[in-house]
Every structure is written in structure tokens, then in C-alpha cells.
Design a protein around this motif. Sequence first.
Motif, PDB file in Angstrom:
ATOM      1  N   LEU A   1     -72.822  70.459  -4.139  1.00  0.00           N
ATOM      2  CA  LEU A   1     -72.303  70.802  -2.124  1.00  0.00           C
ATOM      3  C   LEU A   1     -71.172  71.367  -2.059  1.00  0.00           C
ATOM      4  O   LEU A   1     -69.673  71.849  -2.692  1.00  0.00           O
ATOM      5  N   THR A   2     -71.269  73.003  -2.308  1.00  0.00           N
ATOM      6  CA  THR A   2     -70.295  73.749  -1.922  1.00  0.00           C
ATOM      7  C   THR A   2     -70.780  74.147  -0.303  1.00  0.00           C
ATOM      8  O   THR A   2     -71.499  74.724   0.044  1.00  0.00           O
TER       9      THR A   2
ATOM     10  N   ILE B   1     -72.769  65.710  -7.041  1.00  0.00           N
ATOM     11  CA  ILE B   1     -73.399  64.356  -6.478  1.00  0.00           C
ATOM     12  C   ILE B   1     -74.304  64.047  -6.829  1.00  0.00           C
ATOM     13  O   ILE B   1     -75.437  64.185  -7.230  1.00  0.00           O
ATOM     14  N   SER B   2     -74.269  62.525  -7.813  1.00  0.00           N
ATOM     15  CA  SER B   2     -75.809  62.271  -8.520  1.00  0.00           C
ATOM     16  C   SER B   2     -75.755  60.547  -8.105  1.00  0.00           C
ATOM     17  O   SER B   2     -75.275  60.159  -7.644  1.00  0.00           O
TER      18      SER B   2
ATOM     19  N   GLY C   1     -66.500  62.229  -0.463  1.00  0.00           N
ATOM     20  CA  GLY C   1     -68.039  62.739   0.183  1.00  0.00           C
ATOM     21  C   GLY C   1     -68.384  61.301  -0.158  1.00  0.00           C
ATOM     22  O   GLY C   1     -68.011  60.509  -0.716  1.00  0.00           O
ATOM     23  N   VAL C   2     -69.343  61.215   1.279  1.00  0.00           N
ATOM     24  CA  VAL C   2     -69.825  59.843   1.304  1.00  0.00           C
ATOM     25  C   VAL C   2     -71.384  59.769   1.166  1.00  0.00           C
ATOM     26  O   VAL C   2     -71.707  60.192   2.235  1.00  0.00           O
ATOM     27  N   GLY C   3     -71.871  58.892   0.558  1.00  0.00           N
ATOM     28  CA  GLY C   3     -73.400  58.783   0.543  1.00  0.00           C
ATOM     29  C   GLY C   3     -73.879  57.574   0.289  1.00  0.00           C
ATOM     30  O   GLY C   3     -72.906  56.272   0.191  1.00  0.00           O
TER      31      GLY C   3
ATOM     32  N   TYR D   1     -75.856  61.608   3.558  1.00  0.00           N
ATOM     33  CA  TYR D   1     -74.789  62.338   2.827  1.00  0.00           C
ATOM     34  C   TYR D   1     -74.324  62.485   3.526  1.00  0.00           C
ATOM     35  O   TYR D   1     -74.505  63.403   4.654  1.00  0.00           O
ATOM     36  N   GLY D   2     -72.327  62.541   4.338  1.00  0.00           N
ATOM     37  CA  GLY D   2     -71.577  63.802   4.690  1.00  0.00           C
ATOM     38  C   GLY D   2     -70.819  63.464   4.413  1.00  0.00           C
ATOM     39  O   GLY D   2     -69.757  62.938   3.283  1.00  0.00           O
ATOM     40  N   VAL D   3     -69.127  64.048   4.592  1.00  0.00           N
ATOM     41  CA  VAL D   3     -68.604  64.125   4.134  1.00  0.00           C
ATOM     42  C   VAL D   3     -66.751  63.889   5.901  1.00  0.00           C
ATOM     43  O   VAL D   3     -67.133  64.192   6.289  1.00  0.00           O
TER      44      VAL D   3
END
Length: 235
Positions: A76-77, A11-12, A97-99, A25-27
Motif C-alpha cells: 500500500l502506498t 501487509i502480510s 497500519g492497523v489490520g 485494514y486502515g491507517v
Amino acid sequence: PSETVSVKNTISNATDDATSFKMEYGVDMDALFDADTVSNIVLTRNDGQTYTVTKEQLLNHQVELPFDSPTNTFTLTYDVQVKADASPKGTMMKVSGVGKVNGVKYTSENSIKLAIPGDSPVITASDKTLKKGGSFDPMTGVSASDTEDGDVTGNVTVTANDVNVNQEGTYHVTYSVTDSDDNTTTKTITVTVTSNDAPVITAVDKTVKKGASFDPMAGVSASDTEDGNVTDKVT
Ligand SMILES: [Ca+2]
Ligand SMILES: [Ca+2]
């Protein structure tokens, strides 16, 4: 059967030029994943900082990523189990991944391929012996087959080959083949290059008295490095 897969996301700072901000952030994951099984969550910033993240924060988009430099990236793992009915094998499944930064959405997507449990291919190749100066094709007599794919000889590659046909010695050739299940098999054979010397004839000059009998083969012999005594082949 279900299986556990590992998800890795980088994530950048994709949506904000500010040097200091928090990204929420979340998934979101395919229904084929069992979100309840998310485990081993590790969040690390590229400056070495690690952050504790719970499964609930991850799934409810409540992870806060503190960006304090334009060069920050987060890795993130986590592991998640695939549902037992997530078939057929080979299905591509998506994890997003949603930020969100200042209301601007940032998404990234991982695709995960369900592994196909299958047999590894088998390489058929045997040790070889050849004479110095002979020719050597590493693929001669080599084949490969696979339970699922059938004949995969065409996929065999030579990954190592130090054979020198001009020098006696023991050498090795390594073969590798990968099937459509991503199972890789390697096999190494030994190649022996033997000597290839010419035979040597032993015969000395002779003096015979007039009228005596003369047998041109008397006292003559021949030997060869590889074949031993070859006197009976002298003509
Ligand atoms: Ca296979
Ligand atoms: Ca010989």
C-alpha cells in the motif's frame, strides 16, 4: 512550510493461518500529518491484482484485503502532506497500519523523518599532474565543507580511482560526501601521469692534434623529454 511525503507499507498474513480471509485494514497517523491530503493511493497484491481504495476507506479502516493464499502480501502506498506547523525539521513522525482478522489486531508502523532543507556539501579538489613513478594519495589537498555541518572532510570517501602511477595517461578520481541532511555531493578530478625520462647527452669521441686547444664542451648538447634543451646543465 508543509511538504508531501510518501508512505509505503507492506501487509502480510501475520495473524491468521487460514488461506482465505479478508483483513480489515486502515491507517492511523500522527496528528502532524494532514489526513485530508491523502492522495495517490495504490494497493497491489503480490500476485499482480490491484485494488481501488478511497481516502475515506483508508482512514476509517474499511479497506478489505482479500487474502486467498498463505503467501499473499499487499503493498500500500499513498502520499500525505505534513502540516505546516510540523516542526522542527528532522522530527520522526509515525504512521500505523492497523489490520484486523477475525478480531485479532495486526499493526505495522512506519516512521517518517521530516526532511531538513539545507545546502549540499561542497568538495574542494583540483586536477593533478604527477610524474610517472611518483606517489599519489587521492586525499591529499582534498577537503569538504557544508553550510550546516561545517568541515565534513572526514566524511569524504573515494568512490572511484583508476590512477596508475607507473604508466603515463589520464585518469580520474571521484569523491563523495554526505552531510547530516542526507545531501550527497560528488566530484571527479582528472589526474595526469606524465613521462619521467632521463636526459640524453649528445657527445662524440674526438681526436685533437698535439698542441691544439681543446674545449670539452664543444659540440656537446643535452635534451630531456620533459625539460627540452638542458645543455646548460651539462657539467
Ligand atoms: Ca547541509
Ligand atoms: Ca626528464
